[in-house]
Scaffold this active site. Sequence first.
Site, PDB file in Angstrom:
ATOM      1  N   SER D  47       0.869  -1.165   0.000  1.00 57.18           N
ATOM      2  CA  SER D  47       0.000   0.000   0.000  1.00 57.18           C
ATOM      3  C   SER D  47       0.910   1.221   0.000  1.00 57.18           C
ATOM      4  CB  SER D  47      -0.914  -0.009   1.221  1.00 57.18           C
ATOM      5  OG  SER D  47      -1.850   1.052   1.131  1.00 57.18           O
ATOM      6  N   GLU D  48       0.631   2.176  -0.876  1.00 62.68           N
ATOM      7  CA  GLU D  48       1.606   3.246  -1.113  1.00 62.68           C
ATOM      8  C   GLU D  48       1.807   4.147   0.095  1.00 62.68           C
ATOM      9  OE1 GLU D  48      -1.053   2.585  -2.995  1.00 62.68           O
ATOM     10  OE2 GLU D  48      -1.897   4.394  -3.919  1.00 62.68           O
ATOM     11  N   ASN D  49       0.942   4.064   1.085  1.00 62.60           N
ATOM     12  CA  ASN D  49       1.156   4.854   2.291  1.00 62.60           C
ATOM     13  C   ASN D  49       2.079   4.165   3.286  1.00 62.60           C
ATOM     14  OD1 ASN D  49      -1.055   3.055   2.549  1.00 62.60           O
ATOM     15  ND2 ASN D  49      -1.694   4.058   4.427  1.00 62.60           N
ATOM     16  N   SER D  89       8.421   3.915  -0.113  1.00 61.94           N
ATOM     17  CA  SER D  89       7.258   3.286  -0.719  1.00 61.94           C
ATOM     18  C   SER D  89       7.201   3.563  -2.219  1.00 61.94           C
ATOM     19  CB  SER D  89       5.983   3.798  -0.047  1.00 61.94           C
ATOM     20  OG  SER D  89       4.868   3.089  -0.524  1.00 61.94           O
TER      21      SER D  89
END
Lengths: 230, 230, 219, 219
Positions: D47-49, D89
């Site tokens: 997840s990019e966060n 990320s």
Amino acid sequence: MIDKSINNVAEAVRDIPDGAVVLVGGFGTAGMPVELVDALIDQGARELTIVSNNAGNGEQGLAALIKARRVRRILCSFPRQADSHVFDELYRAGSIELEVVPQGNLACRLEAAGAGLGAIFTPTAYGTQLAEGKETRTIDGKHYVLEYPIHGDVALIKAHRGDRWGNLVYNKSARNFGPIMARAARCTIAQVNELVPLGALDPEAVVTPGIFVQRIVNLAAGQALAEGLA
Amino acid sequence: MIDKSINNVAEAVRDIPDGAVVLVGGFGTAGMPVELVDALIDQGARELTIVSNNAGNGEQGLAALIKARRVRRILCSFPRQADSHVFDELYRAGSIELEVVPQGNLACRLEAAGAGLGAIFTPTAYGTQLAEGKETRTIDGKHYVLEYPIHGDVALIKAHRGDRWGNLVYNKSARNFGPIMARAARCTIAQVNELVPLGALDPEAVVTPGIFVQRIVNLAAGQALAEGLA
Amino acid sequence: MNRRSREELAARVALDIPEGAYVNLGIGLPTTVANFLPAGGDYFLHSENGLLGMGPAPAPGEEDPELINAGKQHVTLLPGGCYFHHGDSFAMIRGGHIDICVLGAFQVARNGDLANWHLGDPDAIPAVGGAMDLAVGARQVYVMMEHLTRTGESKIVERCTYPLTGIGCVKRIYTDLAVIDVTARGLEVRETVAGLTFEHLQSITAAPLIDGRQRSALA
Amino acid sequence: MNRRSREELAARVALDIPEGAYVNLGIGLPTTVANFLPAGGDYFLHSENGLLGMGPAPAPGEEDPELINAGKQHVTLLPGGCYFHHGDSFAMIRGGHIDICVLGAFQVARNGDLANWHLGDPDAIPAVGGAMDLAVGARQVYVMMEHLTRTGESKIVERCTYPLTGIGCVKRIYTDLAVIDVTARGLEVRETVAGLTFEHLQSITAAPLIDGRQRSALA
């Protein structure tokens, strides 16, 4: 189940081809993946390009690889050291090519490769011999040199602990280039002192997430195996 | 003895001037330094440029700052959300400027600022509206857009624990932009849930070394103080 | 005249490092500056191989081969120190987060150009390490060196003849004879050792100097 | 014909994700693909966060406001997962470390151009998030979407009329009617739902298709 662990350094390096670009971790001997480099010597790949901070110390590890005449070219920031006689001799004999890269540019070029950047404007080396012939630009009154990413076919690194998904933590200043080389190579092979169960590493403290690691060699298991066979 | 800790959010933000570029951590509400942003509202600085992933949620934190009309311009990747009505209204009224930056470019422009790079060639947004008018280059057959660093005058971030030298660790996905904003700003102010003694944080697991943090606000102490005064 | 010993020179440099400064001390002589920082103060020593909050050498027998400084000497880490990788370490350097860097030098030019990585001998094996990053990245670059070479030549020059490490980067020069600031006006002498006149210093220095020594009201 | 439901579509996409793949599932419909990955297998959800090894939604009452996914939904972390910052990320994304990304789309063009961030309405508030990074960075970009808009227009087009997210980036399109690969030869149909002929599919698709369906030897 995905298990990236391998108990045997020979198996881990078996398919590194002649001519490969190999990133080798370590700053001096701290963090040098000696066992993996020894396995690469035994494996026999030739005409390698090595990217590493130094050009080998004493007769071990990278120095032994160089001595075995497997290295065509080396990129490093600080080849000349008190105990770099193996490299020194071959360099003076014209038997190995050298590209000297300032240490921070080595770092950020590896980072650029890992992060998918095409090039970066770095201030380091502007106006010096090491920037001769390179594109430069003045941005907001400061001078920069354009540098390109350094991608590895393989990275050989040393970490302290890892798990079967390839998550890694390091030990003190042996961390150095490990994490940024891991992400700059297509195939990263990490040797660890200890393989721990999945979930044993604190998820807040993983330094190299497993996504950057393709193979992990548990030296302790390899040793136990060797002792069992002896 | 160096002690970067401050027990009071008001004191921590007292000197942020009108017109400052303020980096605000958080992804949605996770990692949003609500107490610091509230203190900034009370402090009164105007004409701010805000750099943050979102443009505020609900009525709290960044949304409240925007509602108080303190923000002239905002750079973010994802302003429009289900609960971004405060921003939406001012934007439609033409009362706030918006620069939409792809999330990864936001990240690497902050990283470039922190690392002293002059500019970077990033592949993201090539060929799209968000790269219109920007310099592009093809490197090894791939297309890149030239992007410049985003420097902050101040960064407001939320961490989990910290010590008096400013070392920080975060909590889960509240980490998000904190570490890269900390290094991109001249003055980084971190709010933490707990201030721990020097040496209590594992040196292998510090995420933001204290060199990137100028002030650290211990919310627990602030609360204890407030309760003591009440 | 009262030429400063290596220890006195290191002690003099240490005087100009304020508590709380983030400092990188170059390999060799600059490393010894750490020995003269006041005990009990918080000085943040950075080593480019991934240490912040570096402490003194370990007790004999307690050396850890994986805890070394940029000079590859055994060191320790203070409580509050931490480890990081080379990317982060050079972000600290190039990003302007290091307040003071102290480097050795072969030559420093009138305009602050620094030469400290290569003597230009075509047979020499070049090795730069982190010197070029430090030269360009640290907020203040201080040089400490002998004023003269062993053969008596001035290491402060009009223009460097050795290959450059960085251009216009040196802010202050500490030698065994003087403290000299590199300013827009030129090389301003701040201090000379006892028994050394400005004129004598100028006569053995291969670049024009400005007498910028402050006389105390009592002098 | 046998139009795939949203669940069937997610299940179909899940079939093409091999164990061990590093996968980013976009906000909305793509997120539901996770529900159809075989239990017990190791799939690495990014997840990019700042999460890798993302697990399912927490049990009611166990939500942690600081453990969310890119869609800002509450999630969990599997043993072996880890946290990192946005720089790392997006290095994973842009650096080619994500094997597969599944995104929703407004339009996909014949050449793989993707439009999924903006409908081009000048009054709309633009918001791109990580879509452009994922489009350019993931090794394989898969799109899952309805074949037609609510008003019956083809979302597969000769050329996108909405603002682009990425150029030539889509490798495979999963719709409620078909699976279509974007290749150098054009749009090659791999599967159609039961009861749908190639000709019918072509008739409702605004870009030329190639019949690339494999017939089993027994058909």
